[in-house]
Design a protein around this motif. Structure first.
Motif, PDB file in Angstrom:
ATOM      1  N   PRO A   1       0.840  -1.194   0.000  1.00 59.02           N
ATOM      2  CA  PRO A   1       0.000   0.000   0.000  1.00 59.02           C
ATOM      3  C   PRO A   1       0.880   1.251   0.000  1.00 59.02           C
ATOM      4  O   PRO A   1       1.917   1.304   0.666  1.00 59.02           O
ATOM      5  N   ILE A   2       0.456   2.262  -0.766  1.00 55.00           N
ATOM      6  CA  ILE A   2       1.260   3.478  -0.895  1.00 55.00           C
ATOM      7  C   ILE A   2       0.401   4.686  -0.514  1.00 55.00           C
ATOM      8  O   ILE A   2      -0.485   5.093  -1.257  1.00 55.00           O
ATOM      9  N   GLU A   3       0.638   5.208   0.675  1.00 49.88           N
ATOM     10  CA  GLU A   3       0.006   6.443   1.148  1.00 49.88           C
ATOM     11  C   GLU A   3      -1.513   6.452   0.919  1.00 49.88           C
ATOM     12  O   GLU A   3      -2.056   7.386   0.323  1.00 49.88           O
ATOM     13  N   LEU A   4      -2.171   5.422   1.421  1.00 51.57           N
ATOM     14  CA  LEU A   4      -3.612   5.317   1.186  1.00 51.57           C
ATOM     15  C   LEU A   4      -4.399   6.447   1.843  1.00 51.57           C
ATOM     16  O   LEU A   4      -5.504   6.776   1.397  1.00 51.57           O
ATOM     17  N   ASP A   5      -3.846   7.032   2.896  1.00 56.95           N
ATOM     18  CA  ASP A   5      -4.534   8.139   3.563  1.00 56.95           C
ATOM     19  C   ASP A   5      -4.283   9.481   2.881  1.00 56.95           C
ATOM     20  O   ASP A   5      -4.819  10.509   3.332  1.00 56.95           O
ATOM     21  N   ARG A   6      -3.487   9.466   1.817  1.00 59.22           N
ATOM     22  CA  ARG A   6      -3.212  10.701   1.072  1.00 59.22           C
ATOM     23  C   ARG A   6      -3.456  10.439  -0.412  1.00 59.22           C
ATOM     24  O   ARG A   6      -2.523  10.172  -1.169  1.00 59.22           O
ATOM     25  N   PRO A   7      -4.695  10.481  -0.839  1.00 62.23           N
ATOM     26  CA  PRO A   7      -4.986  10.234  -2.260  1.00 62.23           C
ATOM     27  C   PRO A   7      -4.267  11.245  -3.145  1.00 62.23           C
ATOM     28  O   PRO A   7      -3.908  12.347  -2.708  1.00 62.23           O
ATOM     29  N   THR A   8      -4.053  10.842  -4.385  1.00 55.92           N
ATOM     30  CA  THR A   8      -3.561  11.804  -5.366  1.00 55.92           C
ATOM     31  C   THR A   8      -4.609  12.917  -5.528  1.00 55.92           C
ATOM     32  O   THR A   8      -5.750  12.779  -5.104  1.00 55.92           O
ATOM     33  N   ARG A   9      -4.203  14.013  -6.140  1.00 51.26           N
ATOM     34  CA  ARG A   9      -5.146  15.095  -6.375  1.00 51.26           C
ATOM     35  C   ARG A   9      -6.098  14.756  -7.529  1.00 51.26           C
ATOM     36  O   ARG A   9      -5.779  13.926  -8.377  1.00 51.26           O
ATOM     37  N   ASP A  10      -7.224  15.399  -7.532  1.00 50.75           N
ATOM     38  CA  ASP A  10      -8.214  15.244  -8.594  1.00 50.75           C
ATOM     39  C   ASP A  10      -7.614  15.778  -9.890  1.00 50.75           C
ATOM     40  O   ASP A  10      -7.434  16.987 -10.047  1.00 50.75           O
ATOM     41  N   PHE A  11      -7.290  14.870 -10.828  1.00 49.54           N
ATOM     42  CA  PHE A  11      -6.552  15.309 -12.012  1.00 49.54           C
ATOM     43  C   PHE A  11      -7.400  16.101 -13.010  1.00 49.54           C
ATOM     44  O   PHE A  11      -6.871  16.595 -14.004  1.00 49.54           O
ATOM     45  N   SER A  12      -8.698  16.231 -12.738  1.00 52.99           N
ATOM     46  CA  SER A  12      -9.510  17.066 -13.623  1.00 52.99           C
ATOM     47  C   SER A  12      -9.392  18.548 -13.269  1.00 52.99           C
ATOM     48  O   SER A  12      -9.828  19.406 -14.050  1.00 52.99           O
ATOM     49  N   ILE A  13      -8.774  18.856 -12.112  1.00 61.85           N
ATOM     50  CA  ILE A  13      -8.598  20.256 -11.707  1.00 61.85           C
ATOM     51  C   ILE A  13      -7.151  20.590 -11.347  1.00 61.85           C
ATOM     52  O   ILE A  13      -6.818  21.768 -11.182  1.00 61.85           O
ATOM     53  N   ALA A  14      -6.284  19.579 -11.248  1.00 57.15           N
ATOM     54  CA  ALA A  14      -4.877  19.796 -10.884  1.00 57.15           C
ATOM     55  C   ALA A  14      -4.083  18.546 -11.247  1.00 57.15           C
ATOM     56  O   ALA A  14      -4.672  17.470 -11.435  1.00 57.15           O
ATOM     57  N   PRO A  15      -2.751  18.638 -11.350  1.00 58.15           N
ATOM     58  CA  PRO A  15      -1.969  17.419 -11.567  1.00 58.15           C
ATOM     59  C   PRO A  15      -2.160  16.430 -10.423  1.00 58.15           C
ATOM     60  O   PRO A  15      -2.149  16.814  -9.246  1.00 58.15           O
ATOM     61  N   ALA A  16      -2.346  15.172 -10.746  1.00 53.83           N
ATOM     62  CA  ALA A  16      -2.523  14.148  -9.711  1.00 53.83           C
ATOM     63  C   ALA A  16      -1.309  14.071  -8.794  1.00 53.83           C
ATOM     64  O   ALA A  16      -1.436  13.947  -7.574  1.00 53.83           O
ATOM     65  N   MET A  17      -0.131  14.156  -9.375  1.00 55.00           N
ATOM     66  CA  MET A  17       1.120  14.118  -8.618  1.00 55.00           C
ATOM     67  C   MET A  17       2.081  15.118  -9.233  1.00 55.00           C
ATOM     68  O   MET A  17       2.037  15.370 -10.450  1.00 55.00           O
ATOM     69  N   ASP A  18       2.979  15.658  -8.419  1.00 52.14           N
ATOM     70  CA  ASP A  18       4.111  16.371  -9.001  1.00 52.14           C
ATOM     71  C   ASP A  18       5.201  15.348  -9.297  1.00 52.14           C
ATOM     72  O   ASP A  18       5.063  14.155  -8.984  1.00 52.14           O
ATOM     73  N   SER A  19       6.278  15.772  -9.917  1.00 51.32           N
ATOM     74  CA  SER A  19       7.298  14.811 -10.349  1.00 51.32           C
ATOM     75  C   SER A  19       7.932  14.101  -9.166  1.00 51.32           C
ATOM     76  O   SER A  19       8.251  12.905  -9.259  1.00 51.32           O
ATOM     77  N   ASP A  20       8.115  14.786  -8.036  1.00 50.48           N
ATOM     78  CA  ASP A  20       8.722  14.139  -6.871  1.00 50.48           C
ATOM     79  C   ASP A  20       7.828  13.039  -6.318  1.00 50.48           C
ATOM     80  O   ASP A  20       8.310  11.962  -5.921  1.00 50.48           O
ATOM     81  N   GLU A  21       6.532  13.285  -6.270  1.00 50.36           N
ATOM     82  CA  GLU A  21       5.604  12.260  -5.792  1.00 50.36           C
ATOM     83  C   GLU A  21       5.578  11.067  -6.737  1.00 50.36           C
ATOM     84  O   GLU A  21       5.553   9.904  -6.296  1.00 50.36           O
ATOM     85  N   PHE A  22       5.576  11.342  -8.014  1.00 45.03           N
ATOM     86  CA  PHE A  22       5.605  10.270  -9.008  1.00 45.03           C
ATOM     87  C   PHE A  22       6.876   9.433  -8.870  1.00 45.03           C
ATOM     88  O   PHE A  22       6.825   8.194  -8.850  1.00 45.03           O
ATOM     89  N   LEU A  23       8.012  10.095  -8.743  1.00 44.73           N
ATOM     90  CA  LEU A  23       9.283   9.379  -8.636  1.00 44.73           C
ATOM     91  C   LEU A  23       9.360   8.563  -7.352  1.00 44.73           C
ATOM     92  O   LEU A  23       9.892   7.446  -7.352  1.00 44.73           O
ATOM     93  N   ALA A  24       8.826   9.102  -6.258  1.00 45.97           N
ATOM     94  CA  ALA A  24       8.847   8.363  -4.992  1.00 45.97           C
ATOM     95  C   ALA A  24       8.057   7.065  -5.111  1.00 45.97           C
ATOM     96  O   ALA A  24       8.493   6.003  -4.637  1.00 45.97           O
ATOM     97  N   ALA A  25       6.888   7.127  -5.751  1.00 45.10           N
ATOM     98  CA  ALA A  25       6.085   5.918  -5.929  1.00 45.10           C
ATOM     99  C   ALA A  25       6.764   4.953  -6.886  1.00 45.10           C
ATOM    100  O   ALA A  25       6.759   3.726  -6.670  1.00 45.10           O
ATOM    101  N   LEU A  26       7.359   5.473  -7.947  1.00 42.90           N
ATOM    102  CA  LEU A  26       8.065   4.613  -8.894  1.00 42.90           C
ATOM    103  C   LEU A  26       9.227   3.889  -8.218  1.00 42.90           C
ATOM    104  O   LEU A  26       9.458   2.696  -8.445  1.00 42.90           O
ATOM    105  N   ASP A  27       9.944   4.605  -7.344  1.00 44.32           N
ATOM    106  CA  ASP A  27      11.057   3.985  -6.622  1.00 44.32           C
ATOM    107  C   ASP A  27      10.577   2.880  -5.687  1.00 44.32           C
ATOM    108  O   ASP A  27      11.255   1.871  -5.497  1.00 44.32           O
ATOM    109  N   ILE A  28       9.388   3.053  -5.091  1.00 50.75           N
ATOM    110  CA  ILE A  28       8.823   1.997  -4.239  1.00 50.75           C
ATOM    111  C   ILE A  28       8.615   0.732  -5.068  1.00 50.75           C
ATOM    112  O   ILE A  28       8.956  -0.379  -4.643  1.00 50.75           O
TER     113      ILE A  28
END
Length: 338
Positions: free
Chosen positions: A118-145
């Protein structure tokens, strides 16, 4: 391995280790000498040869098989695109841990180790219809996991996911990178009604309009429209490629997760097979776009790596024949004539 920037991923994808044709050729020669007409085991023969190429063994094995299931939550769920609340993601992770899900039963039958991440289930990504779901650092952190989840000595990796609203995320990635909008890619997922499907397609189309400036950059799209578990799936596939570990992809979400990588270089999926084709709308077309022929077609749409895990049994059958059958010489059987 740690990716510090999107450019690190791009550089990795330009320098990929390949499978070894010497072992594939040796496996093919063995297939020609087994007590059967050449090619009579069909794709089972090809699968044994594929495993030989990537494992770098003329007689491949499946002694250590890992199933990795990544879980994440999505801000787009707030748009009413799923038939279930986000709380179900965490509840299902608990079910995996307790051994009560379908994937637990199939993994046990297939002789595979199940890793649930499980990856940060208490912190959902942002609603991508109004903002980027993740910034690059968040994306990279999940990819590294995801990258760090893959064992060094794995014979086969099977990947899947759990995440309420992630079929919307998967469809958004497909629409952004392959075209066609929400109408082409969005299906009913967990079983939304007509109103839910309309909301799902509208959310995707709104996201495409909002993020239109980055649609030519596959990795930027993966961050802005993706999810943490999808990023982790991509990271696991990169780790497997770096170690020449063959991979079975699960359904629509798992396949969409690696689409951004394939847009960088299609050859990055050479070590992958589609374990099955999901009943989820869009998966069959996505597999065609990627040139992947599914091993199974069972109308499954559960996720959690369940369809691909069933395909492990198919690979075990392929290797049982490849390694256990006698050759014509060993059995004293006359081979085919000229």
């Amino acid at each position: 391995m740690q990716f510090d920037s999107l450019d690190d991923i791009r550089a990795f994808c330009r320098d990929l280790p390949e499978g070894d044709d010497r072992f594939a050729d040796a496996a093919a020669r063995r297939q020609q000498n087994l007590t059967k007409p050449p090619g009579s085991l069909g794709r089972l023969e090809a699968l044994a040869i594929w495993l030989a190429r990537w494992q770098q063994r003329a007689e491949p094995r499946l002694e250590r098989v890992t199933i990795a299931v990544f879980a994440g939550n999505h801000g787009i769920a707030e748009r009413g695109v799923s038939a279930y609340p986000q709380a179900v993601t965490k509840q299902m992770v608990a079910n995996f841990t307790a051994g009560g899900a379908a994937i637990n039963q199939i993994a046990r039958l297939a002789g595979a180790e199940l890793r649930v991440v499980p990856i940060e289930l208490d912190r959902p990504t942002r609603d991508f219809s109004i903002a980027p779901a993740m910034d690059s650092d968040e994306f990279l952190a999940a990819l590294d996991i995801g990258y760090g989840t893959v064992p060094q000595d794995c014979d086969l990796l099977t990947i899947g996911e759990m995440g309420i609203a992630n079929t919307t995320t998967a469809a958004a990635l497909c629409a952004a990178l392959l075209g066609g909008g929400g109408a082409r890619w969005a299906g009913r997922g967990t079983g939304v009604d007509d109103s839910g499907l309309t909301r799902k397609r509208a959310a995707i189309d709104a996201a495409l309009e909002l993020h239109r400036a980055i649609l030519g950059d596959a990795l930027a799209v993966a961050a802005a429209l993706g999810g943490r578990e999808l990023a982790a799936l991509a990271g696991a596939v990169l780790a497997a490629r770096s170690r020449r570990i063959p991979v079975l992809l699960d359904g629509f979400v798992a396949t969409a997760a690696v689409l951004p990588l394939a847009r960088l270089t299609p050859a990055i999926l050479d070590h992958c097979h589609a374990g099955h084709v999901s009943a989820e709308s869009g998966h069959r077309e996505l597999l065609r776009e990627l040139g992947l022929a599914p091993l199974l077609d069972l109308d499954m749409r559960l996720g959690e790596a369940s369809g691909a895990a069933v395909a492990i049994l198919l690979l075990r059958a392929a290797l049982s024949c490849h390694g256990g059958m006698a050759t014509f010489a060993e059995a004293g059987v006359s081979g085919a004539g000229p």
